[in-house]
Design a protein around this motif. Structure first.
Motif, mmCIF file in Angstrom:
data_model
loop_
_atom_site.group_PDB
_atom_site.id
_atom_site.type_symbol
_atom_site.label_atom_id
_atom_site.label_comp_id
_atom_site.label_asym_id
_atom_site.label_seq_id
_atom_site.Cartn_x
_atom_site.Cartn_y
_atom_site.Cartn_z
ATOM 1 N N ASP A 190 35.896 1.400 6.919
ATOM 2 C CA ASP A 190 36.639 1.679 8.150
ATOM 3 C C ASP A 190 37.884 0.812 8.297
ATOM 4 O OD1 ASP A 190 35.479 3.854 9.553
ATOM 5 O OD2 ASP A 190 33.725 2.639 9.976
ATOM 6 N N PHE A 191 37.701 -0.497 8.435
ATOM 7 C CA PHE A 191 38.821 -1.366 8.785
ATOM 8 C C PHE A 191 39.801 -1.554 7.635
ATOM 9 C CE2 PHE A 191 40.550 -5.758 9.526
ATOM 10 C CZ PHE A 191 41.396 -5.395 10.552
ATOM 11 N N TRP A 192 39.303 -1.846 6.443
ATOM 12 C CA TRP A 192 40.201 -2.090 5.311
ATOM 13 C C TRP A 192 40.424 -0.847 4.459
ATOM 14 C CZ3 TRP A 192 43.097 -5.962 6.038
ATOM 15 C CH2 TRP A 192 42.623 -7.133 6.627
ATOM 16 N N GLY A 193 39.800 0.264 4.839
ATOM 17 C CA GLY A 193 39.957 1.493 4.079
ATOM 18 C C GLY A 193 40.626 2.587 4.871
ATOM 19 N N LYS A 194 39.836 3.301 5.638
ATOM 20 C CA LYS A 194 40.332 4.462 6.375
ATOM 21 C C LYS A 194 41.487 4.103 7.309
ATOM 22 C CE LYS A 194 38.469 8.531 8.735
ATOM 23 N NZ LYS A 194 37.217 9.175 9.210
ATOM 24 N N ARG A 195 41.405 2.947 7.939
ATOM 25 C CA ARG A 195 42.457 2.568 8.871
ATOM 26 C C ARG A 195 43.788 2.317 8.165
ATOM 27 N NH1 ARG A 195 45.263 -0.578 12.071
ATOM 28 N NH2 ARG A 195 45.177 -0.031 14.272
ATOM 29 N N LEU A 196 43.760 1.736 6.971
ATOM 30 C CA LEU A 196 45.003 1.507 6.235
ATOM 31 C C LEU A 196 45.625 2.823 5.787
ATOM 32 C CD1 LEU A 196 44.412 -1.644 3.980
ATOM 33 C CD2 LEU A 196 45.174 -1.481 6.353
ATOM 34 N N VAL A 197 44.793 3.750 5.320
ATOM 35 C CA VAL A 197 45.306 5.056 4.904
ATOM 36 C C VAL A 197 45.937 5.784 6.081
ATOM 37 C CG1 VAL A 197 44.641 7.345 4.067
ATOM 38 C CG2 VAL A 197 43.750 5.299 2.940
ATOM 39 N N ALA A 198 45.288 5.708 7.238
ATOM 40 C CA ALA A 198 45.771 6.430 8.411
ATOM 41 C C ALA A 198 47.080 5.858 8.956
ATOM 42 C CB ALA A 198 44.709 6.413 9.511
ATOM 43 N N ASN A 199 47.281 4.541 8.828
ATOM 44 C CA ASN A 199 48.402 3.904 9.511
ATOM 45 C C ASN A 199 49.507 3.360 8.612
ATOM 46 O OD1 ASN A 199 47.508 3.770 12.524
ATOM 47 N ND2 ASN A 199 45.706 3.103 11.379
ATOM 48 N N TYR A 200 49.228 3.169 7.311
ATOM 49 C CA TYR A 200 50.221 2.514 6.466
ATOM 50 C C TYR A 200 50.448 3.228 5.138
ATOM 51 C CZ TYR A 200 48.762 -1.057 9.803
ATOM 52 O OH TYR A 200 48.440 -1.727 10.959
ATOM 53 N N SER A 201 50.152 4.501 5.081
ATOM 54 C CA SER A 201 50.293 5.243 3.823
ATOM 55 C C SER A 201 51.732 5.336 3.340
ATOM 56 C CB SER A 201 49.707 6.653 3.966
ATOM 57 O OG SER A 201 48.292 6.599 3.986
ATOM 58 N N ASP A 202 52.690 5.083 4.223
ATOM 59 C CA ASP A 202 54.091 5.126 3.800
ATOM 60 C C ASP A 202 54.492 3.900 2.994
ATOM 61 O OD1 ASP A 202 53.693 3.614 6.143
ATOM 62 O OD2 ASP A 202 55.825 3.764 6.678
#
Length: 471
Positions: free
Chosen positions: A48-60
């Motif tokens: 969640d915190f170090w996975g899905k959240r990074l993809v959702a918010n910092y994929s650029d």
């Protein structure tokens, strides 16, 4: 312009309190490539915190090039849950991953006792590290990490999200204004309830060989706040602890909740297979038990539990502040209270104390919101009370904040790391290896004190010597 790896090396310096001149986006733009990230450990926190959240918010600005977990089923499930894409490599061996990838950053979210292995291997291979707290679980592993950072000249950032909660930050701001004068003593109590608190005893955290006890795994969060608020480092710790609520109970026959014959009578019964809100745990853990035997819904009263469920510490700081700390793991409600006594008055702060507020959510609902990473939280107002010596009335300062994502700390921590590393840090919220070490060393010293019956000096544990004023 800096390349991406040099940038993250500078980012590690930010964590120690200095300022960086070039933002991450500029570094990414100059290289023409996204930050290459590897996640090690795909449990709850990693997913969640170090996975899905990074993809959702910092994929650029970043992409996962590999996921690593000792459980092949779990890492495969994590790939889909996080949304890393088909090009992301999946590995059960960190060493094999390194044969195929040279990432810019490794994020470590494995069991606590193995953090040092991946931190040191990453540093040795010229890779900077973000690690979940605690940085490690004993003094020997701590010294090995400290030596590796010096030897390989890479940096370690510790994910202390509570520093970034607006409520904790307001406490820091007020203390930094010397509003109650020089602080002389602190009384700090943290309560875990019979839902969240009990969950630690179901999991690997209930065995000290994996977690170092909750004095290291959980209380590291709290000790870091203390160190940060007091702007000093711990010098000596005396502690008491015992296991008297959870743990060995010969009357309990079940290996886990699913196989227990007391499902209808045990107040701690948890059906991990009920779908609904626990569908994630079933797919991540139950469906993959066959690979490594790890059981997520263990009995809270099994004989393997060997940590403490009540803990009390007396901490002397290098600036001569005395702090008393208590952790309770089976409270009717979950929250914390702290009082700072100064030469000009007293500051009191508290979070989630039910009889001091109008909260109508159940303990389970409140915890679910606090852990959520979807940005759909709940605004809350908590007071901070300041009472000056000889004043008839106290001053009440109300703090408004969103309680999701650890009181708003999760999003702010990650934004600092990945979007705004160039910003100044006047209140020293960023945490590097020294901050990570000093917080964990309090728990390590406390455990050693409980076992020996004597006070333990922090300076006797590693090469780090406490400073009266943290830099």
């Amino acid at each position: 312009m800096q390349n991406r790896r040099d940038f993250l090396s500078a980012l590690g310096v930010i964590a120690a309190g200095t300022i960086l001149s070039s933002p991450l986006k500029a570094a990414i733009a100059s290289s023409g490539k996204k930050l290459q990230v590897v996640l090690v450990g795909t449990g709850d926190r990693g997913n969640d915190f170090w996975g899905k959240r990074l993809v959702a918010n910092y994929s650029d600005i970043l992409e996962f090039t590999a996921l690593v977990d000792i459980n092949p089923g779990r890492v495969k499930y994590a790939a889909g849950y996080i949304g890393v894409g088909k090009k992301c490599g999946l590995y059960t061996s960190f060493e094999v991953m390194l044969e195929h990838h040279q990432p810019d950053l490794v994020i470590v979210a494995t069991t606590d006792a193995t953090h040092h292995e991946y931190i040191i291997k990453a540093l040795k291979n010229g890779i900077d590290v973000i690690t979940e707290k605690p940085i490690t679980t004993d003094e020997d592993k701590m010294q090995a990490i400290l030596d590796a950072e010096q030897r390989y000249k890479r940096k370690v950032i510790v994910g202390f999200n509570l520093r970034w909660s607006p409520y904790a930050l307001k406490v820091k701001e007020l203390l930094s204004q010397n509003i109650i004068g020089d602080i002389v003593s602190v009384d700090f109590s943290w309560m875990l309830n019979t839902s969240h608190g009990a969950s630690y005893f179901r999991r690997w955290h209930g065995q000290r060989e994996h977690s170092g006890t909750l004095l290291v795994h959980k209380s590291t969060h709290h000790f870091d706040l203390l160190n940060w608020w007091l702007e000093s480092e711990p010098e000596e710790v005396y502690a008491r602890g015992d296991l008297e609520f959870y743990g060995r109970n010969p009357k309990k026959k079940g290996v886990n909740c699913r196989s227990c014959n007391e499902k209808d009578s045990c107040k701690f019964y948890w059906d991990i297979t009920d779908g609904g809100r626990d569908a994630f745990h079933q797919k991540l853990y139950v469906d993959n038990e066959k690979y490594d035997g790890y059981i997520r819904d263990n009995c809270l009263f099994r004989p393997e539990i060997n940590i403490y469920d009540k803990m009390n510490l007396s901490i002397k700081y290098a600036n001569n502040v005395y702090a008393n700390y208590m952790l309770t793991t089976y409270s009717p409600w979950e929250g914390w209270r702290i009082a700072f006594n100064g030469k000009k008055g007293r500051l009191e702060a508290f979070v989630n104390v039910p009889y001091l507020g109008s909260e109508k959510l159940s303990q389970e609902e409140l915890h679910d919101i606090e852990m959520s990473q979807d940005g759909k939280g709940k605004e809350k107002v908590e007071p901070i009370i300041i009472h000056k010596l000889w004043d008839k009335e106290q001053e009440i300062i109300n703090v408004h904040y969103d309680i999701s994502g650890h009181g708003g700390g999760d999003a702010r921590l990650q934004d600092r790391i990945f979007i705004h590393p160039e910003r100044t840090d006047p209140l020293k919220q960023s945490a590097g290896i020294r901050e990570g070490a000093m917080s964990a060393l309090i728990g390590i010293a406390a455990r050693n004190s409980i076992e020996s019956g004597r006070a333990v000096r922090i300076g006797s544990l590693t090469d780090l010597q406490p400073r009266a004023k943290s830099l």
